[in-house]
Design an enzyme around this catalytic site. Sequence first.
Site, PDB file in Angstrom:
ATOM      1  NE  ARG A 107       0.157  12.092   6.238  1.00 20.06           N
ATOM      2  CZ  ARG A 107       0.363  13.267   6.796  1.00 20.06           C
ATOM      3  NH1 ARG A 107      -0.638  13.983   7.267  1.00 20.06           N
ATOM      4  NH2 ARG A 107       1.585  13.770   6.875  1.00 20.06           N
ATOM      5  NE  ARG A 149      -7.411   4.373   5.465  1.00 16.33           N
ATOM      6  CZ  ARG A 149      -6.695   5.230   6.191  1.00 16.33           C
ATOM      7  NH1 ARG A 149      -6.991   5.462   7.442  1.00 16.33           N
ATOM      8  NH2 ARG A 149      -5.674   5.856   5.661  1.00 16.33           N
ATOM      9  CB  CYS A 168      -4.696   6.453  10.871  1.00 15.94           C
ATOM     10  SG  CYS A 168      -4.753   5.168   9.664  1.00 15.94           S
ATOM     11  CE  LYS A 200      -1.841   1.644   3.992  1.00 12.51           C
ATOM     12  NZ  LYS A 200      -1.591   3.063   4.213  1.00 12.51           N
ATOM     13  CG  ASN A 201       2.178   2.686   3.496  1.00  6.58           C
ATOM     14  OD1 ASN A 201       1.018   2.977   3.152  1.00  6.58           O
ATOM     15  ND2 ASN A 201       2.509   2.482   4.755  1.00  6.58           N
ATOM     16  NE  ARG A 258      -0.457  10.637   9.873  1.00  5.87           N
ATOM     17  CZ  ARG A 258      -0.936   9.577   9.222  1.00  5.87           C
ATOM     18  NH1 ARG A 258      -2.051   9.027   9.598  1.00  5.87           N
ATOM     19  NH2 ARG A 258      -0.293   9.077   8.188  1.00  5.87           N
ATOM     20  N   PRO A 259       0.626  16.500  11.094  1.00  4.55           N
ATOM     21  CG  PRO A 259       2.427  17.328  12.322  1.00  4.55           C
ATOM     22  CD  PRO A 259       1.391  16.240  12.320  1.00  4.55           C
ATOM     23  CB  ILE A 260       1.512  18.787   5.955  1.00  6.17           C
ATOM     24  CG1 ILE A 260       0.642  20.050   6.058  1.00  6.17           C
ATOM     25  CG2 ILE A 260       0.657  17.541   5.831  1.00  6.17           C
ATOM     26  CD1 ILE A 260      -0.171  20.296   4.786  1.00  6.17           C
ATOM     27  CG  ASP A 261       5.599  20.631  10.599  1.00  5.14           C
ATOM     28  OD1 ASP A 261       5.009  19.540  10.451  1.00  5.14           O
ATOM     29  OD2 ASP A 261       6.544  20.762  11.380  1.00  5.14           O
TER      30      ASP A 261
END
Length: 416
Positions: A92, A397, A116, A22-23, A121-124
């Site tokens: 995600r 998922r 999840c 998946k990843n 789950r920041p995206i900084d």
Amino acid sequence: MNKMLIQGGNKLFGELNISASKNAYLPILAATVLCEDKLVLHNYPFFTDADNMCKILTSLGANIENRDSDLIVDSSSLFSWGIESELASQVRSSIFMLGALLGRFKKARVAYPGGCEIGARPIDIHLAGFRKLGVKVEEKHGYIYCDAGNMHSAVILLDFPSVGATESLMMASVLTPGETKILNPAKEPEVVDLQNFLNKMGAKVRGAGTNEITITGVKKLHGCEFAPIKDRIIAGTYMIATAMCGGDVLLKGVKPDHLRAIIDKLDQTACKISIESDNIRVTSDGKPNALGKIETSVYPGLPTDLQAQIMALCCVSNGSTMIVENVFESRFKHVPELVKMGADVHVKDRVAFVRGVKKLYGASVSGMELRGTASLILAGLVAEGTTIVNNIKHVDRGYYHIEDDLATLGANIKRI
Ligand code: EPZ
């Protein structure tokens, strides 16, 4: 049919072919946006995350076709660089689209990603990397607006080896003139697989899997065929299931090198692991030893995506194990559900103290996120009596019909 019904107590015997990762597949699907020729991806894994990613690509104008287990993607007529929230919030990996869209269109408008319930789950780190590349980034009304009209090469040092940020920045840079370096990148096998896919399309990326990735910009990418690697987390999940239930299981097609950390841990629980080229055989008496102390970490350490599953094993091991979750800040949502089954687990911040019990008891429990739901299924396989796992959509998922795989090995499990 959003529940799993499990009768515990069966040992597991047999063999399984492990599906594509998946990843690995999710960033590779995003990277198809960078190429205007037709692409063929083999062994498409019918997980819902992958299906949602295909919906995102189709919403941008891509033509996608399933032909047996192949996925044919044609991004020649993409007409949009925006991803709406109802699609982006499903998965995600919508955030990977940022880098790919900037690579193709030099602009992007992406809603904040979903994912999840395992942390903020920041995206900084993603956005700091884009700014280093000269991208103008604005965050407003739940969307991220990027203008990469003046994107240029750069040397980017990641504060944390984020898998998604590494992959997104690789994709943003493959068509950017000059040489971009990513320092302190993620080293996961899925990052290496993305590099291999990009290079098969004619990109010039090297160093994935090491401390420095170098991307030399090229003008255009061309079509290709590609078979992503197999899913090491699915394989690890079934290895742990065998160690818990007892039995003899052969997992085929997965690279043992991608599972060194879990092989090492399961060795300590006294199962027998034998490696046969791209196959892993696990034999166990179903009475695992405790592990004392284990910590999740970035690759090649113990994967955070196996933490919940190995916790289920520790719950029925002979002794105590302290489990430290170093990657995500709240990835213990499975604990209260395991306790309902008789597990003895206490959580303080990022540490779970597990005392092995003689047996677990079947109960009605609820999944909260992908890997935690997998761990409840594993607990049900060894629990005395009947276990119902609710909200089973979470496990879909990242596993395609997990009940079929486990039933093939002799588990008494069915979807109701
Ligand atoms: C990928 O998520 C995987 N998902 C996750 O798998 C996996 O758990 C994770 O990598 C770690 O291996 C996919 O590949 C689709 P990260 P990602 O960025 O990219 C923090 C599963 O079960 N961080 O490496 O989101 C973040 O909060 C899923 O298959 C920032 O602070 O993971 C986390 O604590 C779950 N800022 C840590 O880094 C950022 O900008 C690791 O996150 C990005 C991340």
